[in-house]
Scaffold this motif. Structure first.
Motif, PDB file in Angstrom:
ATOM      1  N   TYR A  30       0.062  -0.923   0.366  1.00 54.79           N
ATOM      2  CA  TYR A  30      -0.067   0.067  -0.189  1.00 54.79           C
ATOM      3  C   TYR A  30       0.804   0.854   0.049  1.00 54.79           C
ATOM      4  CZ  TYR A  30       1.134   0.707   5.194  1.00 54.79           C
ATOM      5  OH  TYR A  30       1.652   1.501   6.330  1.00 54.79           O
ATOM      6  N   ARG A  31       2.467   0.649  -0.068  1.00 57.40           N
ATOM      7  CA  ARG A  31       2.882   2.843   0.455  1.00 57.40           C
ATOM      8  C   ARG A  31       3.002   3.107  -1.064  1.00 57.40           C
ATOM      9  NH1 ARG A  31       4.465   5.981   2.154  1.00 57.40           N
ATOM     10  NH2 ARG A  31       6.590   6.070   2.415  1.00 57.40           N
ATOM     11  N   TRP A  33       0.653   3.015  -2.912  1.00 54.20           N
ATOM     12  CA  TRP A  33      -0.296   3.290  -3.565  1.00 54.20           C
ATOM     13  C   TRP A  33      -0.561   4.936  -3.904  1.00 54.20           C
ATOM     14  CZ3 TRP A  33      -4.785   0.009  -0.380  1.00 54.20           C
ATOM     15  CH2 TRP A  33      -4.088  -1.264  -1.065  1.00 54.20           C
ATOM     16  N   HIS A  34      -1.605   5.280  -3.942  1.00 48.74           N
ATOM     17  CA  HIS A  34      -1.790   7.283  -4.382  1.00 48.74           C
ATOM     18  C   HIS A  34      -2.369   7.255  -2.966  1.00 48.74           C
ATOM     19  CE1 HIS A  34      -3.424  10.233  -6.367  1.00 48.74           C
ATOM     20  NE2 HIS A  34      -4.134  10.624  -5.659  1.00 48.74           N
ATOM     21  N   HIS A  35      -1.006   8.666  -2.770  1.00 43.65           N
ATOM     22  CA  HIS A  35      -1.673   8.675  -1.418  1.00 43.65           C
ATOM     23  C   HIS A  35      -2.859  10.713  -1.561  1.00 43.65           C
ATOM     24  CE1 HIS A  35       0.019  13.099   1.077  1.00 43.65           C
ATOM     25  NE2 HIS A  35      -0.762  11.888   1.819  1.00 43.65           N
ATOM     26  N   HIS A  56      -2.165   9.402   7.133  1.00 44.69           N
ATOM     27  CA  HIS A  56      -2.264   9.136   6.104  1.00 44.69           C
ATOM     28  C   HIS A  56      -2.877   8.324   4.913  1.00 44.69           C
ATOM     29  CE1 HIS A  56       2.047  11.596   5.919  1.00 44.69           C
ATOM     30  NE2 HIS A  56       2.650  10.334   6.664  1.00 44.69           N
ATOM     31  N   TYR A  58      -4.290   6.123   1.612  1.00 45.98           N
ATOM     32  CA  TYR A  58      -3.478   5.516   0.848  1.00 45.98           C
ATOM     33  C   TYR A  58      -4.697   5.116  -0.254  1.00 45.98           C
ATOM     34  CZ  TYR A  58       1.102   6.931   2.070  1.00 45.98           C
ATOM     35  OH  TYR A  58       2.212   7.460   2.481  1.00 45.98           O
ATOM     36  N   ASN A  60      -5.765   2.206  -3.453  1.00 42.46           N
ATOM     37  CA  ASN A  60      -5.158   1.420  -4.719  1.00 42.46           C
ATOM     38  C   ASN A  60      -6.121   1.840  -5.444  1.00 42.46           C
ATOM     39  OD1 ASN A  60      -7.977   0.165  -4.304  1.00 42.46           O
ATOM     40  ND2 ASN A  60      -7.380  -1.458  -4.373  1.00 42.46           N
TER      41      ASN A  60
ATOM     42  N   HIS B  34       5.063   7.697  -5.746  1.00 42.51           N
ATOM     43  CA  HIS B  34       5.693   7.336  -4.590  1.00 42.51           C
ATOM     44  C   HIS B  34       5.546   7.932  -3.644  1.00 42.51           C
ATOM     45  CE1 HIS B  34       6.489   4.155  -1.408  1.00 42.51           C
ATOM     46  NE2 HIS B  34       7.719   5.022  -0.746  1.00 42.51           N
ATOM     47  N   HIS B  35       4.916   8.420  -2.641  1.00 44.56           N
ATOM     48  CA  HIS B  35       4.469   8.965  -1.203  1.00 44.56           C
ATOM     49  C   HIS B  35       6.061   8.516  -0.431  1.00 44.56           C
ATOM     50  CE1 HIS B  35       3.602  10.270   3.465  1.00 44.56           C
ATOM     51  NE2 HIS B  35       3.847  11.607   2.155  1.00 44.56           N
ATOM     52  N   TYR B  58       7.701  13.217  -3.156  1.00 49.13           N
ATOM     53  CA  TYR B  58       6.957  12.548  -3.862  1.00 49.13           C
ATOM     54  C   TYR B  58       8.261  11.799  -4.276  1.00 49.13           C
ATOM     55  CZ  TYR B  58       2.186  13.813  -2.975  1.00 49.13           C
ATOM     56  OH  TYR B  58       1.239  14.239  -2.084  1.00 49.13           O
TER      57      TYR B  58
END
Lengths: 158, 158
Positions: A30-31, A33-35, A56, A58, A60, B34-35, B58
């Motif tokens: 998941y890190r 994935w979209h923030h 945060h 996130y 998918n 990536h965050h 990012y």
């Protein structure tokens, strides 16, 4: 007849296992994935006990599509990644992970909680499930008023 | 001879344009990258004037590889996305975008600033370049002591 009763009896043993909600999977990777967004919750906030720190959100790819359309498809997963917030020298930095909260869309299996499976992984440890069978009271009760947004609090921002 | 002098003279007009550093491109779609991490900088912090607010880092895939290996390849791009931090009711939420800061790796073209092109897009507006030709003094001077980390301050975390 005896055989049928025996069959029904064995089904009775099996059915509860079949109808029980499946465990929410740990959200692998998941890190990456979209923030979606970030928020800091400080002492004195009504949610401090449960969610104090910096979190945060996130999403998918299926969840990003859900934010955009307003309806989340099965397979959409949203993560609430809560870290300690460390205030020092007029700045706030991130500390250790407190919990990885998960909303996992599966309309059929989690129908009792708005079509979302809820779980929390204490310290980010996939073996430490802190919600388990308490999703209705521990999670969905607060999410239910967000019905118009498919039970999701966060919104996608630029 | 006259023709050669004329040629050299015209080259003199052309050469400065050829040797000038290319503009750092706006980092298209960086919100899907990536965050890396997040930090809040409050009033009283020495960097408040320049970077007060909440910022997210990012990294595009080449930059993620750079964080992992310690050396950033050409094409690696890191974004410093600075938003207003709005403190209210014992929480801090995100406000409007203040600047999109960019480090763009191109060892040959940006050799004078550690192989990184630096730019800032005021308010996230790709037409509003706030660094321009001042990268050496406005950006690299602070990044230079991070030479052992290829001039990057942030580190990849879990």
């Amino acid at each position: 007849m005896k055989r049928i009763l025996s069959f029904l009896s064995s089904m009775a043993l099996v059915l509860p296992a079949i109808s029980a909600e499946p465990l929410v999977p740990y959200p692998e990777e998941y890190r990456g994935w979209h923030h979606v967004k970030t928020m800091v919750i400080d002492e004195g906030h009504p949610l401090y006990e449960a969610f104090g720190g910096i979190h945060h959100i996130y999403a998918n790819p299926k969840a990003v599509a859900g934010y955009q359309s307003g309806t989340f498809p099965d397979g959409a997963v949203i993560v609430f990644d809560l870290l300690e917030a460390i205030p020092a020298d007029n700045a706030v930095t991130e500390g250790t992970r407190k919990v990885v909260g998960v909303m996992h869309r599966d309309a059929r299996n989690y129908a009792a909680t708005g079509g979302w499976g809820f779980e929390g992984f204490g310290g980010g440890d996939r073996a430490n499930r802190v919600v388990g069978g308490n999703a209705a009271s521990a999670c969905f009760a607060c999410h239910e008023p967000q019905k118009d947004h498919d039970y999701v609090f966060s919104r996608l921002r630029d």
